[in-house]
Design a protein around this motif. Structure first.
Motif, mmCIF file in Angstrom:
data_model
loop_
_atom_site.group_PDB
_atom_site.id
_atom_site.type_symbol
_atom_site.label_atom_id
_atom_site.label_comp_id
_atom_site.label_asym_id
_atom_site.label_seq_id
_atom_site.Cartn_x
_atom_site.Cartn_y
_atom_site.Cartn_z
ATOM 1 N N TYR A 13 0.806 -1.227 0.000
ATOM 2 C CA TYR A 13 0.000 0.000 0.000
ATOM 3 C C TYR A 13 0.838 1.275 0.000
ATOM 4 C CZ TYR A 13 1.063 0.571 4.967
ATOM 5 O OH TYR A 13 1.715 0.737 6.153
ATOM 6 N N ARG A 219 -3.963 -6.500 4.851
ATOM 7 C CA ARG A 219 -5.025 -5.839 4.094
ATOM 8 C C ARG A 219 -6.222 -6.776 4.071
ATOM 9 N NH1 ARG A 219 -3.440 -3.003 -1.313
ATOM 10 N NH2 ARG A 219 -3.034 -5.114 -2.065
ATOM 11 N N HIS A 249 -6.096 2.941 4.019
ATOM 12 C CA HIS A 249 -5.790 2.124 2.838
ATOM 13 C C HIS A 249 -6.124 0.651 3.030
ATOM 14 C CE1 HIS A 249 -3.887 5.715 1.280
ATOM 15 N NE2 HIS A 249 -3.121 5.763 2.350
#
Length: 563
Positions: A13, A219, A249
């Motif tokens: 990210y 993530r 993010h």
């Protein structure tokens, strides 16, 4: 020769920028420096920016060519944001971060405690904001690059410090070999494994805890709010603790404690990480959800500090000065306060506005702050990771009782990082009216922010020197007070005067705030015209008066700037 990696750190990210190294061959003339700062983490860069704001140039040397790897510090407090506002990066932090108010503690699938951090209309910033450390460092680096008083040197590793009378000589290694700088002061902001501290054979005081925690940034798409989540004694990790935080993010931080006897090397094996993160996601109702690893590491809780931060011409700050557990978001938030304090104390000594006694005060105040944090964070650490059978029995009793008994649930409180109040500072005025005030920030306290208009706050107007808040409805400050202010400025001391309460500009003040509804005066405990507060360059209160006169103001300034 020092050869830092030129390969960008991996991330799913964050786009790591690799900077070019500063090479001595391109800068053959090296004059004496005022300050050399070793380390480009939160403490080092905030110190450089605050020194520059006070007119003091510095050289920042960092061994790496890019910002730190992984999210590291992710939770920043309101006071940290107020400090970052002083150095000009708060807007980017606010724009890209995730603010939050609530912390939740769970035991056996039940939420047993919910903590709400205080916020009112006078606060510009939320109590907490989440953003990865890489972004915060990026914003600070950009601010340093834009400041002509900061000489930022990538790929420069400080390898040796030799002290002489009123000077230090630092040896710095680079990709084309070493060079030496002569400097008046060295700021050791080179982190928890400080090579400067090791070379000087300085010993920290305190305790280290045996328990290890894994940090994993993943993530994953979870439909959960931005709130702190703590899970105690879960089925998949009995007797231990798990923490979760949402990051920008689409990243989530998962911290989980390791069982006794498991090594960090074993814990960081991909199969171990996958098994445990899968188990945690299943426990919160998201079994089988897809996730991707970005970064992971292992840490252990330590509560350690140097007993003195000033050693000749070397001043320690941030993790180089102390090692604090992350519970309650202590690390970077404490480093910002360290750096802000160090910068103004050191700047005033360098500029000849006070003697080196002022640096002894910095050390005393910040060592005191570290010891206060160690006391509070130690309690949190012993609850999160009990260090002995007795502590575990007590913790487990609290867990069990919390399912049915309300009175034990506040013991889950995580004792959030807060700004230290320098209640017993040597810089506090002994002859003021501090004890007579019924409310308002007292001796050593940070300021209470005040909303002046929709997007205008008191702290927008403070900083860069001493600030005198003078409460009056008169057209002018008394001549004698104006003379003390003028004489102080003539000595080179930055002193800003803000009049509060008058409908029209007050002669002798740099700024007048009307306060038509009396809200400002009420928050500061002011009952009548003529009251005042004197704030240091770090905005902490060093004197306050129900009635101020020239003699009392001069006495307070003399105490705050020892000669």
């Amino acid at each position: 020769m020092h050869q830092p990696t030129t390969e960008a750190r991996p991330s799913i990210y964050y786009n790591y920028q690799v900077f070019k190294p500063w090479l001595p061959s391109a800068h053959p003339a090296q004059d004496r420096k005022k300050v050399v700062i070793a380390g480009s983490g939160p403490a080092g860069m905030v110190a450089a920016l605050e020194l520059a704001r006070l007119g003091v140039p510095s050289v920042v040397v960092t061994a790496e060519l890019q910002v730190s790897q992984g999210s590291r510090a992710i939770v920043f407090t309101r006071r940290s944001m107020e400090i970052l506002q002083q150095v000009g990066v708060d807007a980017r932090m606010t724009e890209n971060g995730l603010p939050w108010l609530f912390g939740n503690s769970y035991y056996r699938g039940k939420r047993v405690f919910r903590m709400e951090s205080a916020r009112d209309a006078d606060d510009r910033f939320f109590p907490m904001i989440n953003i990865q450390q890489q972004y915060m460092e990026e914003y600070l680096i950009d601010a340093c690059a834009a400041n002509p008083l900061i000489d930022f040197r990538w790929g420069n590793k400080l390898v040796k410090v030799e002290q002489a009378d009123k000077l230090a000589y630092v040896t710095i290694d680079t990709p084309e070999g070493p060079y030496t700088l002569e400097t008046e002061w060295v700021v050791a902001a080179d982190g928890g494994r400080s090579s400067i501290r090791t070379a000087m054979d300085l010993q920290m005081e305190g305790a280290s805890y045996e328990g290890f925690f894994v940090i994993a940034d993943i993530r994953v798409d979870l439909p959960l709010p931005t709130e702190r989540l703590a899970f105690f004694d879960p089925e998949w990790n009995p007797g231990n603790t798990i923490l979760m935080h949402r990051e920008p993010h689409g990243i989530w931080r998962v911290d989980y404690q390791l069982p006794p006897g498991e090594t960090p090397e074993e814990a960081l094996k991909p199969e171990s990480l996958k098994k445990r993160i899968d188990a945690q996601l299943a426990m919160i109702g998201h079994a089988g959800i897809a996730w991707e690893m970005d970064w992971n590491s292992v840490y252990s809780a330590r509560t350690l500090t140097l007993p003195d931060y000033v050693h000749g011409r070397v001043i320690f700050t941030g993790d180089a000065a102390h090692l604090l557990p992350i519970f309650g978001v202590r690390g970077a938030n404490t480093a910002f306060q360290d750096a802000q304090s160090l910068a103004w104390h050191l700047a005033f000594v360098i500029k000849g506005l006070a003697s080196e006694k002022l640096l002894a005060n910095h050390s005393a105040e910040r060592v005191g702050a570290a010891r206060e944090i160690i006391d509070e964070a130690g309690k949190s650490t012993r609850f999160m990771a009990p260090p002995s059978r007795g502590f575990r029995l007590l913790r487990d009793a609290v867990l069990s009782l919390s399912l049915t008994e309300e009175f034990v649930r506040p013991l889950y409180h995580w004792r959030t990082s807060r700004p230290h109040e320098y209640t017993h500072s040597a810089l506090n005025s002994a002859g003021d009216d501090n004890a007579l005030f019924k409310s308002g920030p007292a001796h050593g306290a940070p300021p209470q922010n005040i909303r002046l208009a929709a997007n205008d706050f008191l702290l927008d107007h403070l900083g860069g020197g001493f600030d005198l808040l003078y409460f009056t409805d008169a057209a002018a400050m008394p001549d004698a007070l104006q003379k003390v202010v003028a004489d102080t400025r003539a000595r080179g001391v930055p002193l800003r005067v803000i009049a509060v309460g008058a409908a029209q500009p007050v002669a002798g003040a740099d700024l007048t705030l009307a306060d038509a509804d009396g809200h400002f005066r009420q928050r500061y405990g002011v009952l009548a015209s003529g009251a005042a507060y004197l704030m240091r360059p770090d905005q902490h209160v060093c004197a306050r008066w129900l009635t101020l006169d020239a003699t009392r103001l001069q006495a307070a300034l003399n105490i705050a700037l020892p000669q």
